[in-house]
Design a protein around this motif. Sequence first.
Motif, PDB file in Angstrom:
ATOM      1  N   ASN A 125      34.769  22.231   2.976  1.00  0.00           N
ATOM      2  CA  ASN A 125      36.178  21.872   3.213  1.00  0.00           C
ATOM      3  C   ASN A 125      37.112  22.540   2.213  1.00  0.00           C
ATOM      4  OD1 ASN A 125      36.092  20.247   5.555  1.00  0.00           O
ATOM      5  ND2 ASN A 125      35.335  18.519   4.350  1.00  0.00           N
ATOM      6  N   THR A 126      36.686  23.698   1.727  1.00  0.00           N
ATOM      7  CA  THR A 126      37.554  24.573   0.939  1.00  0.00           C
ATOM      8  C   THR A 126      37.437  25.985   1.492  1.00  0.00           C
ATOM      9  OG1 THR A 126      35.872  25.132  -0.713  1.00  0.00           O
ATOM     10  CG2 THR A 126      37.177  23.140  -1.103  1.00  0.00           C
ATOM     11  N   PHE A 127      38.323  26.853   1.029  1.00  0.00           N
ATOM     12  CA  PHE A 127      38.281  28.240   1.479  1.00  0.00           C
ATOM     13  C   PHE A 127      37.300  29.096   0.676  1.00  0.00           C
ATOM     14  CE2 PHE A 127      42.906  27.477   2.799  1.00  0.00           C
ATOM     15  CZ  PHE A 127      42.516  27.113   4.074  1.00  0.00           C
ATOM     16  N   TRP A 128      36.715  28.530  -0.375  1.00  0.00           N
ATOM     17  CA  TRP A 128      35.828  29.324  -1.230  1.00  0.00           C
ATOM     18  C   TRP A 128      34.606  29.873  -0.490  1.00  0.00           C
ATOM     19  CZ3 TRP A 128      38.383  31.042  -4.981  1.00  0.00           C
ATOM     20  CH2 TRP A 128      39.268  30.259  -5.710  1.00  0.00           C
ATOM     21  N   PRO A 129      33.940  29.128   0.393  1.00  0.00           N
ATOM     22  CA  PRO A 129      32.783  29.730   1.090  1.00  0.00           C
ATOM     23  C   PRO A 129      33.146  30.918   1.965  1.00  0.00           C
ATOM     24  CG  PRO A 129      32.750  27.338   1.283  1.00  0.00           C
ATOM     25  CD  PRO A 129      34.085  27.707   0.725  1.00  0.00           C
ATOM     26  N   LEU A 130      34.402  31.026   2.354  1.00  0.00           N
ATOM     27  CA  LEU A 130      34.829  32.120   3.219  1.00  0.00           C
ATOM     28  C   LEU A 130      35.457  33.273   2.448  1.00  0.00           C
ATOM     29  CD1 LEU A 130      36.454  29.865   5.969  1.00  0.00           C
ATOM     30  CD2 LEU A 130      34.228  30.994   6.083  1.00  0.00           C
ATOM     31  N   ILE A 131      35.839  33.036   1.175  1.00  0.00           N
ATOM     32  CA  ILE A 131      36.487  34.073   0.376  1.00  0.00           C
ATOM     33  C   ILE A 131      35.541  34.665  -0.661  1.00  0.00           C
ATOM     34  CG2 ILE A 131      38.347  34.514  -1.288  1.00  0.00           C
ATOM     35  CD1 ILE A 131      40.055  32.518   0.160  1.00  0.00           C
ATOM     36  N   VAL A 132      34.754  33.818  -1.315  1.00  0.00           N
ATOM     37  CA  VAL A 132      33.879  34.296  -2.387  1.00  0.00           C
ATOM     38  C   VAL A 132      32.903  35.374  -1.908  1.00  0.00           C
ATOM     39  CG1 VAL A 132      32.051  33.599  -3.984  1.00  0.00           C
ATOM     40  CG2 VAL A 132      34.122  32.212  -3.776  1.00  0.00           C
ATOM     41  N   PRO A 133      32.255  35.242  -0.732  1.00  0.00           N
ATOM     42  CA  PRO A 133      31.379  36.350  -0.293  1.00  0.00           C
ATOM     43  C   PRO A 133      32.101  37.677  -0.159  1.00  0.00           C
ATOM     44  CG  PRO A 133      30.895  34.370   0.954  1.00  0.00           C
ATOM     45  CD  PRO A 133      32.128  34.079   0.158  1.00  0.00           C
ATOM     46  N   LYS A 134      33.393  37.654   0.152  1.00  0.00           N
ATOM     47  CA  LYS A 134      34.136  38.910   0.249  1.00  0.00           C
ATOM     48  C   LYS A 134      34.276  39.578  -1.118  1.00  0.00           C
ATOM     49  CE  LYS A 134      34.996  37.956   4.574  1.00  0.00           C
ATOM     50  NZ  LYS A 134      34.349  38.690   5.674  1.00  0.00           N
ATOM     51  N   LEU A 135      34.276  38.783  -2.182  1.00  0.00           N
ATOM     52  CA  LEU A 135      34.361  39.340  -3.526  1.00  0.00           C
ATOM     53  C   LEU A 135      33.052  39.943  -4.001  1.00  0.00           C
ATOM     54  CD1 LEU A 135      36.436  36.461  -5.171  1.00  0.00           C
ATOM     55  CD2 LEU A 135      37.282  38.720  -4.513  1.00  0.00           C
ATOM     56  N   LEU A 136      31.988  39.752  -3.236  1.00  0.00           N
ATOM     57  CA  LEU A 136      30.663  40.257  -3.611  1.00  0.00           C
ATOM     58  C   LEU A 136      30.207  41.407  -2.726  1.00  0.00           C
ATOM     59  CD1 LEU A 136      28.923  36.785  -4.190  1.00  0.00           C
ATOM     60  CD2 LEU A 136      30.040  38.267  -5.873  1.00  0.00           C
ATOM     61  N   ALA A 137      31.119  42.027  -1.999  1.00  0.00           N
ATOM     62  CA  ALA A 137      30.820  43.200  -1.166  1.00  0.00           C
ATOM     63  C   ALA A 137      29.717  42.909  -0.159  1.00  0.00           C
ATOM     64  CB  ALA A 137      30.443  44.396  -2.036  1.00  0.00           C
ATOM     65  N   THR A 138      29.849  41.797   0.543  1.00  0.00           N
ATOM     66  CA  THR A 138      28.845  41.436   1.548  1.00  0.00           C
ATOM     67  C   THR A 138      29.083  42.122   2.896  1.00  0.00           C
ATOM     68  OG1 THR A 138      30.156  39.475   2.116  1.00  0.00           O
ATOM     69  CG2 THR A 138      28.394  39.208   0.493  1.00  0.00           C
ATOM     70  N   ASP A 139      30.250  42.710   3.106  1.00  0.00           N
ATOM     71  CA  ASP A 139      30.529  43.421   4.357  1.00  0.00           C
ATOM     72  C   ASP A 139      30.064  44.865   4.211  1.00  0.00           C
ATOM     73  OD1 ASP A 139      31.607  41.252   5.663  1.00  0.00           O
ATOM     74  OD2 ASP A 139      33.637  41.644   4.977  1.00  0.00           O
ATOM     75  N   ALA A 140      28.837  45.113   4.635  1.00  0.00           N
ATOM     76  CA  ALA A 140      28.237  46.432   4.444  1.00  0.00           C
ATOM     77  C   ALA A 140      28.958  47.509   5.247  1.00  0.00           C
ATOM     78  CB  ALA A 140      26.760  46.386   4.835  1.00  0.00           C
TER      79      ALA A 140
END
Length: 314
Positions: free
Chosen positions: A174-189
């Motif tokens: 119920n926060t935006f962190w699970p949807l934003i933090v992976p983007k900060l780790l270059a998960t979109d190959a």
Amino acid sequence: MTDRVSAPEVLTPAEPRRRETLTEIADSVPDDGRRHSEWGGRARSLVKHTLLIVAGFAMIYPLLWMVASSFKPDALIFREPGLIPSATTSENYGRGWYALLDPFSHYLMNSFILVAGSVIGNLVSTSLAAYAFARLNFRLRGLWFGIMLMSIMLPIHVIIVPQYVLFSELGWINTFWPLIVPKLLATDAFFVFLMVQFFRGIPKELDEAARIDGAGHIRIFFQIMLPLSLPALATTAIFTFIWTWNDFFGQLIFLTDPAMYTVPIALRTFLDATGESSWGPMFAMSVISLLPLFLVFLFGQRYLVKGIATTGIK
């Protein structure tokens, strides 16, 4: 033995005039074959453009129907499937804006916050990872690059359960962190690969000249690579905006509090919240939710096409 040199052809003053006259006469003679070829080319072009217009209209017809249905009364939406309604109303937009627990602007703002964090995270992380793969020499670089590309084929349904368990332990549901933090780790190959292809097309002589001036990797990255990578960065930002704005599955899993709902989840709960089949207001809010995507694509189309073209030929 004396070499013979041929005298240059000397034209009389009347000769150029005579040749121009012959050319004009030849051009004035009708050429049936050339005319048939021109008419055939025009006919093929007309048929091709007609087919493209028909196919394009068939593709955008559902969108046009949704826009037209947003101005129809609920009783006429499925009774009149055409684009021109017999009766119109603008009440659907007012009813849809306040149909849920919060005004629809609340869900638009949640989506904008999520999209902003995702775009910034992807631009920072994917550009840094791409610079490492394109310019740095480290052990097993090819292996790690191959693993990164293989992650593109990994379905999100495989990793969503361990991600949910991890973020639940961190208290991030119920926060935006699970949807934003992976983007900060270059998960979109995909974006990492796109940036790598663009960086590899930038001449290495620029890096060498910067090193002669005493620049390190950080200065080369920020002062040379990033300014030259504007098309690739714009492509990454536009695709991230569109995919995040339209994402439904991930937001549905991690956002269960109605106050945290984004636009896709709000549209899903629209009919349940009103307790009736209010298709008109839902179509009206769907039209509003498409406006940011339309504006982003309209103003970023030039960079999008240039980014895809320049990375595709590397």
